[in-house]
Enzyme design. Structure first.
Site, PDB file in Angstrom:
ATOM      1  N   ARG A  89       4.464   5.297   4.771  1.00 21.19           N
ATOM      2  CA  ARG A  89       4.455   4.918   4.090  1.00 21.19           C
ATOM      3  C   ARG A  89       4.965   4.840   2.490  1.00 21.19           C
ATOM      4  NH1 ARG A  89      -1.027   1.375   5.368  1.00 21.19           N
ATOM      5  NH2 ARG A  89      -0.918   0.677   3.289  1.00 21.19           N
ATOM      6  N   ARG A 110      -6.878  -2.360   8.315  1.00 14.96           N
ATOM      7  CA  ARG A 110      -5.309  -2.359   9.156  1.00 14.96           C
ATOM      8  C   ARG A 110      -4.999  -1.122   9.773  1.00 14.96           C
ATOM      9  NH1 ARG A 110      -2.523  -3.712   3.283  1.00 14.96           N
ATOM     10  NH2 ARG A 110      -1.144  -3.006   4.124  1.00 14.96           N
ATOM     11  N   ARG A 115     -10.142   1.678   3.433  1.00 13.95           N
ATOM     12  CA  ARG A 115      -9.744   0.013   3.055  1.00 13.95           C
ATOM     13  C   ARG A 115     -10.058  -1.014   3.952  1.00 13.95           C
ATOM     14  NH1 ARG A 115      -4.497  -1.209   0.895  1.00 13.95           N
ATOM     15  NH2 ARG A 115      -3.233  -1.159   2.913  1.00 13.95           N
ATOM     16  N   LYS A 123      -3.097  -1.861  -5.887  1.00 19.03           N
ATOM     17  CA  LYS A 123      -2.342  -3.121  -6.578  1.00 19.03           C
ATOM     18  C   LYS A 123      -2.991  -4.785  -6.392  1.00 19.03           C
ATOM     19  CE  LYS A 123       1.426  -2.271  -4.007  1.00 19.03           C
ATOM     20  NZ  LYS A 123       0.884  -0.976  -3.593  1.00 19.03           N
ATOM     21  N   ARG A 182      10.228  -4.328  -3.910  1.00 20.52           N
ATOM     22  CA  ARG A 182       9.680  -2.413  -3.533  1.00 20.52           C
ATOM     23  C   ARG A 182      10.981  -2.093  -3.319  1.00 20.52           C
ATOM     24  NH1 ARG A 182       4.776  -3.266  -0.776  1.00 20.52           N
ATOM     25  NH2 ARG A 182       3.827  -2.193   0.415  1.00 20.52           N
TER      26      ARG A 182
HETATM   27  P1  ADP Z   1      -0.158  -1.758   0.491  1.00 22.30           P
HETATM   28  O1  ADP Z   1      -1.135  -3.224  -0.254  1.00 22.30           O
HETATM   29  O2  ADP Z   1      -0.676  -1.122   0.773  1.00 22.30           O
HETATM   30  O3  ADP Z   1       0.958  -1.025  -0.365  1.00 22.30           O
HETATM   31  P2  ADP Z   1       1.284  -4.094   1.340  1.00 22.30           P
HETATM   32  O4  ADP Z   1       0.341  -5.316   1.806  1.00 22.30           O
HETATM   33  O5  ADP Z   1       2.208  -4.345  -0.047  1.00 22.30           O
HETATM   34  O6  ADP Z   1       0.764  -2.747   1.877  1.00 22.30           O
HETATM   35  O7  ADP Z   1       2.569  -4.250   2.817  1.00 22.30           O
HETATM   36  C1  ADP Z   1       2.155  -4.196   4.109  1.00 22.30           C
HETATM   37  C2  ADP Z   1       3.669  -3.513   5.018  1.00 22.30           C
HETATM   38  O8  ADP Z   1       4.119  -4.551   4.591  1.00 22.30           O
HETATM   39  C3  ADP Z   1       4.950  -2.816   4.056  1.00 22.30           C
HETATM   40  O9  ADP Z   1       4.505  -1.324   4.938  1.00 22.30           O
HETATM   41  C4  ADP Z   1       5.747  -3.296   4.591  1.00 22.30           C
HETATM   42  O10 ADP Z   1       6.053  -2.485   5.723  1.00 22.30           O
HETATM   43  C5  ADP Z   1       5.337  -4.568   5.047  1.00 22.30           C
HETATM   44  N1  ADP Z   1       6.106  -4.950   2.807  1.00 22.30           N
HETATM   45  C6  ADP Z   1       5.318  -5.566   2.064  1.00 22.30           C
HETATM   46  N2  ADP Z   1       6.161  -6.110   1.240  1.00 22.30           N
HETATM   47  C7  ADP Z   1       6.968  -5.299   1.310  1.00 22.30           C
HETATM   48  C8  ADP Z   1       8.916  -5.748   0.629  1.00 22.30           C
HETATM   49  N3  ADP Z   1       8.331  -6.296  -0.926  1.00 22.30           N
HETATM   50  N4  ADP Z   1       9.550  -5.963   1.249  1.00 22.30           N
HETATM   51  C9  ADP Z   1       9.920  -4.619   2.417  1.00 22.30           C
HETATM   52  N5  ADP Z   1       8.605  -4.942   3.292  1.00 22.30           N
HETATM   53  C10 ADP Z   1       7.284  -5.151   3.143  1.00 22.30           C
HETATM   54  P1  ADP Z   2      -3.093  -1.217  -3.230  1.00 25.74           P
HETATM   55  O1  ADP Z   2      -2.442  -3.053  -2.650  1.00 25.74           O
HETATM   56  O2  ADP Z   2      -1.991  -0.763  -4.352  1.00 25.74           O
HETATM   57  O3  ADP Z   2      -2.104  -1.215  -1.721  1.00 25.74           O
HETATM   58  P2  ADP Z   2      -5.881  -1.558  -2.507  1.00 25.74           P
HETATM   59  O4  ADP Z   2      -5.512  -2.877  -4.132  1.00 25.74           O
HETATM   60  O5  ADP Z   2      -5.467  -2.380  -1.070  1.00 25.74           O
HETATM   61  O6  ADP Z   2      -4.323  -0.880  -3.114  1.00 25.74           O
HETATM   62  O7  ADP Z   2      -6.396  -0.900  -2.721  1.00 25.74           O
HETATM   63  C1  ADP Z   2      -6.431   0.775  -2.039  1.00 25.74           C
HETATM   64  C2  ADP Z   2      -8.161   0.712  -1.505  1.00 25.74           C
HETATM   65  O8  ADP Z   2      -8.384   1.179  -2.368  1.00 25.74           O
HETATM   66  C3  ADP Z   2      -9.111  -0.079  -1.397  1.00 25.74           C
HETATM   67  O9  ADP Z   2     -10.090  -0.384  -0.038  1.00 25.74           O
HETATM   68  C4  ADP Z   2      -9.589  -0.635  -2.676  1.00 25.74           C
HETATM   69  O10 ADP Z   2     -10.819  -1.255  -2.252  1.00 25.74           O
HETATM   70  C5  ADP Z   2     -10.113   0.810  -3.211  1.00 25.74           C
HETATM   71  N1  ADP Z   2      -9.003   1.152  -4.562  1.00 25.74           N
HETATM   72  C6  ADP Z   2      -8.673   0.249  -5.229  1.00 25.74           C
HETATM   73  N2  ADP Z   2      -8.910   0.525  -6.281  1.00 25.74           N
HETATM   74  C7  ADP Z   2     -10.047   1.712  -6.787  1.00 25.74           C
HETATM   75  C8  ADP Z   2     -10.512   2.770  -7.768  1.00 25.74           C
HETATM   76  N3  ADP Z   2      -9.838   2.393  -8.833  1.00 25.74           N
HETATM   77  N4  ADP Z   2     -11.147   3.484  -7.767  1.00 25.74           N
HETATM   78  C9  ADP Z   2     -11.289   3.472  -6.295  1.00 25.74           C
HETATM   79  N5  ADP Z   2     -11.127   2.676  -5.720  1.00 25.74           N
HETATM   80  C10 ADP Z   2     -10.269   1.430  -5.442  1.00 25.74           C
END
Ligand code: ADP
Ligand code: ADP
Length: 216
Positions: free
Chosen positions: A173, A162, A129, A15, A90
């Site tokens: 998660r 992270r 990542r 995302k 979420r």
């Molecule tokens: P990822 O990119 O791997 O999906 P995020 O950076 O979006 O992770 O989120 C990291 C953490 O921040 C989540 O595991 C949660 O603890 C918190 N968080 C992020 N967005 C929300 C939300 N909309 N509601 C509640 N907690 C959130």
């Molecule tokens: P999210 O925000 O949904 O948690 P991220 O955009 O942070 O996901 O991506 C998670 C990890 O996967 C990052 O290290 C990113 O560089 C990698 N990644 C994202 N999209 C792809 C893809 N299409 N193929 C391979 N790796 C990817």
């Protein structure tokens, strides 16, 4: 007319990576709830201290504080023409709050690209990542490596892994996603605005599919 896009999908599906591409193409601001929480942690605010206790365990931050934070962000002038929401909503409660909030701005959620991939893919992506300390730019040691190891290509700042990307927290998660966030798939499908995107493709192919959904 403002355009609001909600990027839906499990942790690690891509995302944030895709949000950077879409933000550049559409000019819409990238609003990431995770980045907003991490900024609060960096600045040692009261909200940051509270959020961190949940984030470290892979749990969701409570709805009321999350909704208040997003309300404040979406009220800023740069969101007048819309926004690209990444990581919010979420929960169904958050989605309902968003509907009410956007109605106040005469807006609505226009598109919900739902990006999918198998669980093993998510785990591999999160474990490799690397995130930029300054702006949260995202890299992967194998799939999207920075030109110089440990340094962000875009702003030269340091990259870090992270804490919540370690295996135990990642598993939690994903469970939390399946229980609390996955109901949003049906929520937005019923509203006729959900488009499924295959996230198990190279980054540029996923971007092309996403931009096609957005008519770009
Ligand atoms: P990822 O990119 O791997 O999906 P995020 O950076 O979006 O992770 O989120 C990291 C953490 O921040 C989540 O595991 C949660 O603890 C918190 N968080 C992020 N967005 C929300 C939300 N909309 N509601 C509640 N907690 C959130
Ligand atoms: P999210 O925000 O949904 O948690 P991220 O955009 O942070 O996901 O991506 C998670 C990890 O996967 C990052 O290290 C990113 O560089 C990698 N990644 C994202 N999209 C792809 C893809 N299409 N193929 C391979 N790796 C990817």
């Amino acid at each position: 007319m403002a355009t609001f896009i909600v990027l839906l999908g499990p942790p690690g599906v891509g995302k944030g990576t895709q949000a950077e591409v879409i933000a550049e193409t559409t000019g819409l601001p990238h609003v990431s709830s995770g980045d907003l929480f991490r900024e609060n942690i960096k600045n040692a605010t009261e909200l940051g201290t509270l959020a961190q206790t949940y984030m470290n365990k892979g749990e969701l931050v409570p709805d009321d504080v999350t909704i208040a934070m997003i309300r404040e962000r979406l009220s800023k002038p740069d969101c007048k023409e819309g926004a690209l929401l990444d990581g919010y909503p979420r929960t169904v409660v958050q989605a309902e709050a968003l509907e009410k909030l956007l109605a106040e701005f005469d807006g609505k959620v226009d598109y919900v690209p739902y990006i999918t991939a198998a669980e093993a893919t998510l785990i591999e992506r999160l474990s490799g990542r690397w995130t930029c300390k300054a702006e949260g730019h995202i890299f992967h040691e194998k799939y999207n490596p920075p030109k110089l190891a440990g340094i962000c290509d875009l702003d030269g700042s340091e990259l870090y892994q992270r804490d919540d990307d370690k295996a135990e927290t990642v598993i939690r998660r994903i469970q939390v996603y399946l229980t609390l966030t996955a109901p949003l798939i049906a929520y937005y499908r019923e509203r006729g605005i959900l488009s499924e995107i295959n996230g198990a493709q190279p980054i540029d192919k996923v971007s092309a599919d996403l931009l096609a959904v957005l008519g770009k």
